[in-house]
Design a protein around this motif. Sequence first.
Motif, PDB file in Angstrom:
ATOM      1  N   ILE A 177       0.861  -1.182   0.000  1.00 43.11           N
ATOM      2  CA  ILE A 177       0.000   0.000   0.000  1.00 43.11           C
ATOM      3  C   ILE A 177       0.897   1.231   0.000  1.00 43.11           C
ATOM      4  O   ILE A 177       1.767   1.374   0.871  1.00 43.11           O
ATOM      5  CB  ILE A 177      -0.921   0.024   1.238  1.00 43.11           C
ATOM      6  N   ALA A 178       0.719   2.106  -0.969  1.00 41.35           N
ATOM      7  CA  ALA A 178       1.503   3.341  -1.062  1.00 41.35           C
ATOM      8  C   ALA A 178       0.544   4.514  -0.903  1.00 41.35           C
ATOM      9  O   ALA A 178      -0.254   4.798  -1.800  1.00 41.35           O
ATOM     10  CB  ALA A 178       2.239   3.416  -2.391  1.00 41.35           C
ATOM     11  N   ASP A 179       0.613   5.176   0.254  1.00 46.76           N
ATOM     12  CA  ASP A 179      -0.310   6.266   0.583  1.00 46.76           C
ATOM     13  C   ASP A 179       0.347   7.609   0.269  1.00 46.76           C
ATOM     14  O   ASP A 179       1.170   8.090   1.041  1.00 46.76           O
ATOM     15  CB  ASP A 179      -0.700   6.191   2.055  1.00 46.76           C
ATOM     16  N   GLU A 180      -0.013   8.201  -0.860  1.00 46.31           N
ATOM     17  CA  GLU A 180       0.557   9.483  -1.284  1.00 46.31           C
ATOM     18  C   GLU A 180       2.086   9.456  -1.112  1.00 46.31           C
ATOM     19  O   GLU A 180       2.667  10.307  -0.425  1.00 46.31           O
ATOM     20  CB  GLU A 180      -0.034  10.636  -0.450  1.00 46.31           C
ATOM     21  N   PRO A 181       2.776   8.510  -1.756  1.00 51.47           N
ATOM     22  CA  PRO A 181       4.193   8.308  -1.457  1.00 51.47           C
ATOM     23  C   PRO A 181       5.112   9.423  -1.948  1.00 51.47           C
ATOM     24  O   PRO A 181       6.296   9.423  -1.617  1.00 51.47           O
ATOM     25  CB  PRO A 181       4.519   6.993  -2.181  1.00 51.47           C
ATOM     26  N   THR A 182       4.589  10.369  -2.727  1.00 50.61           N
ATOM     27  CA  THR A 182       5.452  11.433  -3.275  1.00 50.61           C
ATOM     28  C   THR A 182       4.999  12.826  -2.861  1.00 50.61           C
ATOM     29  O   THR A 182       5.467  13.816  -3.413  1.00 50.61           O
ATOM     30  CB  THR A 182       5.492  11.350  -4.814  1.00 50.61           C
ATOM     31  N   THR A 183       4.110  12.917  -1.876  1.00 52.54           N
ATOM     32  CA  THR A 183       3.544  14.208  -1.489  1.00 52.54           C
ATOM     33  C   THR A 183       4.615  15.236  -1.126  1.00 52.54           C
ATOM     34  O   THR A 183       4.527  16.405  -1.485  1.00 52.54           O
ATOM     35  CB  THR A 183       2.567  14.035  -0.311  1.00 52.54           C
ATOM     36  N   ALA A 184       5.644  14.814  -0.389  1.00 54.50           N
ATOM     37  CA  ALA A 184       6.642  15.753   0.127  1.00 54.50           C
ATOM     38  C   ALA A 184       7.827  15.957  -0.821  1.00 54.50           C
ATOM     39  O   ALA A 184       8.808  16.596  -0.439  1.00 54.50           O
ATOM     40  CB  ALA A 184       7.149  15.260   1.479  1.00 54.50           C
ATOM     41  N   LEU A 185       7.743  15.430  -2.054  1.00 57.59           N
ATOM     42  CA  LEU A 185       8.876  15.472  -2.963  1.00 57.59           C
ATOM     43  C   LEU A 185       8.636  16.434  -4.111  1.00 57.59           C
ATOM     44  O   LEU A 185       7.492  16.693  -4.498  1.00 57.59           O
ATOM     45  CB  LEU A 185       9.146  14.063  -3.518  1.00 57.59           C
ATOM     46  N   ASP A 186       9.743  16.935  -4.694  1.00 60.68           N
ATOM     47  CA  ASP A 186       9.584  17.792  -5.864  1.00 60.68           C
ATOM     48  C   ASP A 186       9.227  16.938  -7.075  1.00 60.68           C
ATOM     49  O   ASP A 186       9.249  15.703  -7.026  1.00 60.68           O
ATOM     50  CB  ASP A 186      10.839  18.634  -6.124  1.00 60.68           C
ATOM     51  N   VAL A 187       8.888  17.594  -8.194  1.00 56.03           N
ATOM     52  CA  VAL A 187       8.331  16.889  -9.351  1.00 56.03           C
ATOM     53  C   VAL A 187       9.284  15.826  -9.883  1.00 56.03           C
ATOM     54  O   VAL A 187       8.879  14.705 -10.218  1.00 56.03           O
ATOM     55  CB  VAL A 187       7.968  17.894 -10.466  1.00 56.03           C
ATOM     56  N   THR A 188      10.582  16.152  -9.967  1.00 54.36           N
ATOM     57  CA  THR A 188      11.551  15.194 -10.495  1.00 54.36           C
ATOM     58  C   THR A 188      11.647  13.966  -9.607  1.00 54.36           C
ATOM     59  O   THR A 188      11.619  12.822 -10.090  1.00 54.36           O
ATOM     60  CB  THR A 188      12.935  15.851 -10.618  1.00 54.36           C
ATOM     61  N   LEU A 189      11.726  14.178  -8.293  1.00 58.21           N
ATOM     62  CA  LEU A 189      11.801  13.056  -7.369  1.00 58.21           C
ATOM     63  C   LEU A 189      10.502  12.258  -7.349  1.00 58.21           C
ATOM     64  O   LEU A 189      10.520  11.038  -7.194  1.00 58.21           O
ATOM     65  CB  LEU A 189      12.135  13.550  -5.966  1.00 58.21           C
ATOM     66  N   GLN A 190       9.355  12.936  -7.495  1.00 53.53           N
ATOM     67  CA  GLN A 190       8.078  12.231  -7.578  1.00 53.53           C
ATOM     68  C   GLN A 190       8.119  11.192  -8.683  1.00 53.53           C
ATOM     69  O   GLN A 190       7.747  10.030  -8.497  1.00 53.53           O
ATOM     70  CB  GLN A 190       6.945  13.222  -7.844  1.00 53.53           C
ATOM     71  N   HIS A 191       8.570  11.617  -9.857  1.00 51.46           N
ATOM     72  CA  HIS A 191       8.623  10.708 -11.002  1.00 51.46           C
ATOM     73  C   HIS A 191       9.573   9.548 -10.728  1.00 51.46           C
ATOM     74  O   HIS A 191       9.249   8.383 -10.999  1.00 51.46           O
ATOM     75  CB  HIS A 191       9.064  11.475 -12.250  1.00 51.46           C
ATOM     76  N   GLU A 192      10.751   9.839 -10.174  1.00 52.17           N
ATOM     77  CA  GLU A 192      11.735   8.793  -9.899  1.00 52.17           C
ATOM     78  C   GLU A 192      11.180   7.762  -8.916  1.00 52.17           C
ATOM     79  O   GLU A 192      11.335   6.548  -9.121  1.00 52.17           O
ATOM     80  CB  GLU A 192      13.019   9.417  -9.343  1.00 52.17           C
ATOM     81  N   VAL A 193      10.548   8.237  -7.835  1.00 58.26           N
ATOM     82  CA  VAL A 193      10.040   7.321  -6.809  1.00 58.26           C
ATOM     83  C   VAL A 193       8.898   6.460  -7.364  1.00 58.26           C
ATOM     84  O   VAL A 193       8.838   5.253  -7.114  1.00 58.26           O
ATOM     85  CB  VAL A 193       9.596   8.107  -5.562  1.00 58.26           C
ATOM     86  N   LEU A 194       7.993   7.066  -8.124  1.00 60.58           N
ATOM     87  CA  LEU A 194       6.877   6.302  -8.683  1.00 60.58           C
ATOM     88  C   LEU A 194       7.360   5.271  -9.700  1.00 60.58           C
ATOM     89  O   LEU A 194       6.848   4.140  -9.740  1.00 60.58           O
ATOM     90  CB  LEU A 194       5.862   7.255  -9.322  1.00 60.58           C
TER      91      LEU A 194
END
Length: 325
Positions: A177-194
């Motif tokens: 379960i991934a609950d908003e796993p990129t909320t605290a990250l900038d756009v570039t890091l959001q993409h990398e983590v997802l």
Amino acid sequence: MSAPLLELRDLRVVLPTARGPAAALRGVSFTMARGEKLGLIGESGCGKSLSALAIMGLLPEGARIEGSIRLNGAELVGLADDAMARLRGDRVAMIFQEPMTALNPLHTVGAQVAEPLRLHRGLDRAAARAEALRLLDRVRLPDAARRLDAYPHQLSGGQRQRVMIAMALACGPDLLIADEPTTALDVTLQHEVLMLIDSLVRGSGMGLLLISHDLSVMARHVQRVMVMYGGTVVEAGPTAAVFEQRAHPYTRGLYAARPRLGATRGTLLPTIPGRVPELADFGEGCAFAPRCGSAIDDCRRAPPPAVDVGTGHAARCIRIEEARS
């Protein structure tokens, strides 16, 4: 035919509030297959995270739960705390929104990644540390060997989230379960983590329940999507079908309010009138009726049934055709 990985049936959760008990989840039902990527979307306060906490057995103190949650065919509602603790982190794991509050500031990240391996797999300290290093390398934490002995505050937000992913994957759970796993990250890091989560799930065959308020994230990363409002699922189906047809008025409101590239500077985004009510203010009928421009008296009298609008696609609205026109 094998049992589904996850099955929720008429899940209801009542929370204590200053105004008395209030229904927070109101009959949530869905089935998730093994290896499937399923999305939960909606505004804050619609019940997404609470659904995840119910599955994990982490509901707030004083919460009352009814209905059924089955994981690999085994009933979780009413399961003893010690039995639930044996499943949590082993067969089902969760990546939380904010890793800085989810990680223990008093323990090194290596020790925290190693902990579920010692608890659930019985590894000794040395073997668990070696496996923790392998996991941190797997989630592409830079200079993982040196950071084994670092504390959470010594890492960046993106690095902490990678540690959380390593902890969740440590025991090879059946369900992540991934609950908003990129909320605290900038756009570039959001993409990398997802993309990292995608690749790890794809390689293992585990199921992914992804929670987000971002429609573009859902469009790219899940096979099916469920739209939640007022503690229930108001529309569900294959991701492409839900976003193309947008059968429920709430889904259309979310879609219209999304930011779009190329919009003229200063252009105001459409908004959904009103706001998500407090739990105690939801009526007996359709929870979205007070904010819906197509609502009639019948909408407020009883919860709307699910209406089929396509193969595997349904929406809870008695005025689907009128609302579309």
